[in-house]
Enzyme design. Structure first.
Site, PDB file in Angstrom:
ATOM      1  N   LYS A  66       0.815  -1.217   0.000  1.00 35.41           N
ATOM      2  CA  LYS A  66       0.000   0.000   0.000  1.00 35.41           C
ATOM      3  C   LYS A  66       0.853   1.274   0.000  1.00 35.41           C
ATOM      4  CE  LYS A  66      -3.927  -2.262   2.268  1.00 35.41           C
ATOM      5  NZ  LYS A  66      -3.402  -3.646   2.459  1.00 35.41           N
TER       6      LYS A  66
HETATM    7  C1  LIG Z   1      -4.306  -4.719   1.989  1.00 34.30           C
HETATM    8  C2  LIG Z   1      -3.716  -6.077   2.008  1.00 34.30           C
HETATM    9  C3  LIG Z   1      -4.257  -7.152   1.258  1.00 34.30           C
HETATM   10  C4  LIG Z   1      -5.521  -7.036   0.464  1.00 34.30           C
HETATM   11  O1  LIG Z   1      -5.435  -6.176  -0.634  1.00 34.30           O
HETATM   12  P1  LIG Z   1      -6.768  -5.689  -1.355  1.00 34.30           P
HETATM   13  O2  LIG Z   1      -6.311  -4.691  -2.352  1.00 34.30           O
HETATM   14  O3  LIG Z   1      -7.610  -5.070  -0.271  1.00 34.30           O
HETATM   15  O4  LIG Z   1      -7.413  -6.874  -1.950  1.00 34.30           O
HETATM   16  C5  LIG Z   1      -3.604  -8.377   1.288  1.00 34.30           C
HETATM   17  N1  LIG Z   1      -2.505  -8.554   2.033  1.00 34.30           N
HETATM   18  C6  LIG Z   1      -1.963  -7.561   2.775  1.00 34.30           C
HETATM   19  C7  LIG Z   1      -0.763  -7.859   3.603  1.00 34.30           C
HETATM   20  C8  LIG Z   1      -2.553  -6.295   2.790  1.00 34.30           C
HETATM   21  O5  LIG Z   1      -2.017  -5.341   3.555  1.00 34.30           O
END
Ligand SMILES: *Cc1c(COP(=O)(O)O)cnc(C)c1O
Length: 443
Positions: free
Chosen positions: A107
């Protein structure tokens, strides 16, 4: 380029408005009205390009009409100051390591990109921002509720960006010490607010703030959650880079990419990539016990449920917000969706078994999220295919869980340790909206 709402009842928005508002007036999600394809020549030579250069070419397709080219290049290069390598796990299965960013979260890319894009619009004196020019507090104020990961990625992405102030609301005593350090030790334009309540209370405070007219008259409020176009579209950079790195190794034929999914933003960005010409044969969405999308693929019916807690907690989502985008991208056709995506779902006991199996047989340490991705490939790959799964989190982020499952003592990367040395600072807050509002109005 204009952005339309998946609910079809709001006016089309400029990129600037879509980024600042996040959600359309009709509560739909913004979609770009065009998905520009990349030329064949780009894919022919992609393995010679760096992650940054690949990302810039992809970014031009989405944002090239709205952001001046040298500024866009600068934003992309600033966002991607780290690698996104693929690691070989078995002969047919590779791990795309999405955890080399500043907070070791995939993210990080969307958060930093969004921060820099907002800064660009502030400098340009964008049309939508100018409408807010009369406000007493001229900053853009980002409100984000977090149960851990999102808060640290957003706080670090926005750190030091002039003209923007970030308020991270988190539930007292409910986030891990490592996560808490990642947004309470930063200072500058980041304020951590420790709410005496649970995550849902934090989220309720943020949602109520967005609807409060007095507050919105006084200050420009925006959210930085994962449905924002500036957060989810840049995640497509990862998939083009994965293709390039696999091509470098002569392994780019019949590629299957598998994405551990919660809110489905990450896999949605990959599907946009496919629409732009990325030569991936098909995708797999790996779920934990929260199997709403899996069930949709099997039955054609979408029934959101309350989420259940699992070891892979960043995927504990009972009503994935980006489902609306995927549905819209495929014109609502279940068959068309199933042609490109299949599903898988794993319960906690299976996740633990998978992590042990992989560690014993390959030496590769999976985190609980990546474990779902790895196994979905093992269970679904066909003859002649090569699989790439996203390892979405560094295992050290879930050190206690991983160590207890693998009987290991994994090392905490220096970058994470550095956060833990900073001084923790947060503002104590009740879960009453009146208190939060009074605090914001006094800022
Ligand atoms: C946010 C996240 C996900 C999920 O991603 P999405 O885009 O919400 O499907 C999976 N694994 C980790 C470690 C995350 O931080």
């Amino acid at each position: 380029m204009k952005y339309y709402s998946t609910n079809g009842k709001a006016e089309n928005a400029t990129l600037e408005k879509a980024v600042i508002k996040g959600l359309a007036e009709d509560k739909g999600l913004y979609m770009p009205e065009k998905i520009n394809p990349l030329p064949q020549e780009f894919f022919d030579n992609i393995e010679k390009l760096s992650f940054q250069e690949i990302a810039f070419r992809v970014a031009e397709c989405f944002f090239g009409e709205d952001v001046e080219s040298t500024a866009l290049r600068e934003i992309v290069y600033d966002t991607l100051q780290f690698d996104c390598p693929v690691a070989k796990v078995t002969d047919e299965i590779y791990s795309l390591e999405l955890f080399h960013g500043p907070t070791l979260a995939f993210k990080d890319v969307g958060a930093r990109f969004m921060a820099r894009l907002l800064q660009y619009f502030l400098k340009q004196g964008g049309e939508y921002l100018m409408q807010g020019g009369e406000k007493k507090n001229k900053n853009i104020n980002v409100l984000v509720a977090t149960s851990g990961d999102t808060g640290s990625a957003v706080a670090n992405g926005f750190l030091g960006v002039e003209g923007i102030h970030v308020y991270v609301l988190y539930p007292k005593g409910k986030v891990s010490p490592i996560q808490e350090c990642q947004f309470t030790t930063l200072g500058k334009n980041i304020t951590a607010i420790e709410v005496d309540g649970v995550f849902d209370d934090c989220q309720a405070l943020v949602k109520t703030a967005f609807m409060d007219s007095e507050l919105n008259d006084a200050m420009m409020l925006t959210s930085a959650n994962s449905i924002n176009v500036a957060r989810f579209l840049p995640q497509s950079f990862y998939y083009f880079n994965a293709y390039a790195r696999m091509k470098e190794q002569g392994k780019a034929e019949n590629l299957v990419m598998c994405v551990p999914s919660g809110n489905f933003g990450n896999i949605c960005s990959a599907l946009f990539g496919k629409r732009m010409g990325l030569p991936v044969k098909r995708f797999i969405a790996a779920n934990n016990a929260n199997d709403i999308f899996y069930n949709y693929l099997q039955t054609g019916e979408y029934h959101p449920k309350a989420s259940v807690q699992t070891l892979a907690n960043a995927m504990d989502v009972g009503d994935p917000s980006n489902f609306a985008r995927i549905y819209n991208l495929y014109g609502g056709e279940h068959k068309a969706i199933c042609r490109d995506i299949s599903g898988a779902t794993y319960k906690d006991q299976e996740i633990m078994d998978i992590m042990r199996e992989c560690y014993t047989n390959t030496g590769y340490i999976l985190d609980p999220h990546g474990a779902c991705g790895y196994q979905a490939l093992k269970d679904n790959m066909q003859e002649g295919e090569t699989g790439v799964f996203c390892e979405t989190a560094h295992p050290a982020k879930f050190k206690a869980t991983v160590d207890s499952i693998l009987q290991s003592d994994i090392e905490i990367p220096a970058r994470l340790q550095a956060f833990m040395r900073g001084e923790k600072k947060s503002i104590a807050m009740s879960k009453e909206f009146a208190d939060f509002k009074a605090f914001l109005l006094n800022e």
